[in-house]
Design an enzyme around this catalytic site. Structure first.
Site: not given
Ligand SMILES: Cc1ncc(COP(=O)(O)O)c(C=O)c1O
Length: 290
Positions: A34, A148, A180, A204
């Site tokens: 997603y 993701k 993270e 991610l």
């Molecule tokens: C586990 C995780 N890490 C990092 C992020 C940050 O990603 P982004 O900046 O692309 O929203 C998300 C965003 O939903 C996430 O679910």
């Protein structure tokens, strides 16, 4: 309230008219990927980059992408025509509906595509001005956090640990190193230098992370992507979260203890200002992929 319009397998339909088979691999196995794209007054923030990451996630799970990036951007515009204002666009692709339940990847089935919009909930003024509380926990997720994936149980359970104590996020540590947070990337600041965990399979790779790297470069802020030990997180002058909905947010307490002086720090304020300027330029241009 009228039912919002969503996209399902090539059609725009009222959300409550969409029905998904219980045999869908997304339902049975969480076998899908997603994206969530923030949209400011019709302008997508880094739309192209989100669809490029969707492609990387699909490559990782061996799922053929039913659309090119250009097609995805077009489908998103079509949906956004029904949703003015600031929106989050949610895009999900699952492996589709096989005739029976079997772990082995089925062949010859069509992926299920679903897209919906909901009002973008940007951080409150209070959260921006005062920062937010976070807790830490062991990163008990798998080793493919770069995908993701819709299989979010690890992230959901991690997030609930902070929700249980009224905190905003759960910051995760694996083998003594920062990874993270449950739905955000994490940055630490020490002596005027920003550091964030490296681009590997344990996080991610946030689209917002990349944007912050770019804004830091443009704003002459030193930012390093490198392993961050737990001790560095706990002794940081500043800690930030980033995500498509949180933008950049200061963490002012960690496990109940103040981070730095317990207030959003100077480098956070600088990055937050750069982020808002970037958004203002995006809105002015009305571009979809800046
Ligand atoms: C586990 C995780 N890490 C990092 C992020 C940050 O990603 P982004 O900046 O692309 O929203 C998300 C965003 O939903 C996430 O679910």
């Amino acid at each position: 309230m009228t039912t919002p319009i969503a996209h399902f397998n090539g059609q725009l339909l009222p959300l409550d008219k969409i029905h998904i088979s219980p045999l869908d691999r997304g339902f049975i196995f969480g076998d899908g990927v997603y994206e969530v794209i923030p949209v400011y007054e019709g302008a997508m923030l880094r739309g192209r980059e989100h669809f490029e990451r969707l492609q990387r996630s699909m490559d990782e799970i061996r799922l053929a992408n039913p659309h090119t990036v250009e097609e995805w951007l077009g489908l998103t515009q079509e949906l956004l025509a029904h949703h003015p204002g600031n929106q989050s666009v949610y895009i999900q692709v699952t492996r589709g509906v096989p005739p029976t339940r079997d772990h082995v990847l089925p062949t010859g089935i069509t992926p299920t595509v679903f897209m919906m919009c909901y009002a973008l909930r940007s951080p409150s003024k209070e959260a921006i001005d005062n920062g937010v509380a976070c807790i830490t926990a062991r990163d008990f997720r798998w080793e493919k956090c770069n995908i993701k994936s819709t299989s979010l149980l690890g992230n959901v359970l991690a997030r609930q640990l902070s929700a249980d104590v009224g905190a905003t996020e759960t910051i995760l540590l694996r083998d003594g190193m920062l990874t993270e947070a449950s739905a955000s990337n994490v940055f630490v600041v020490k002596a005027g230098v920003v550091a964030a965990p490296p681009r590997d399979n344990l996080i991610l790779m946030g689209i917002t992370y990349d944007l912050l790297v770019q804004l830091a470069n443009e704003g002459a802020v030193r930012l390093e992507s490198r392993p961050v030990p737990e001790a560095e997180l706990r002794s940081a002058d500043e800690v930030w979260l980033s995500s498509s909905t949180k933008e950049v947010l200061a963490v002012t307490t960690l496990d109940g203890k103040p981070v730095g002086n317990g207030k959003p720090g100077p480098l956070f304020k600088r990055m937050h200002a750069l982020f808002q300027e970037h958004k203002a330029r995006l809105r002015a241009r009305g571009t979809i992929a800046a």
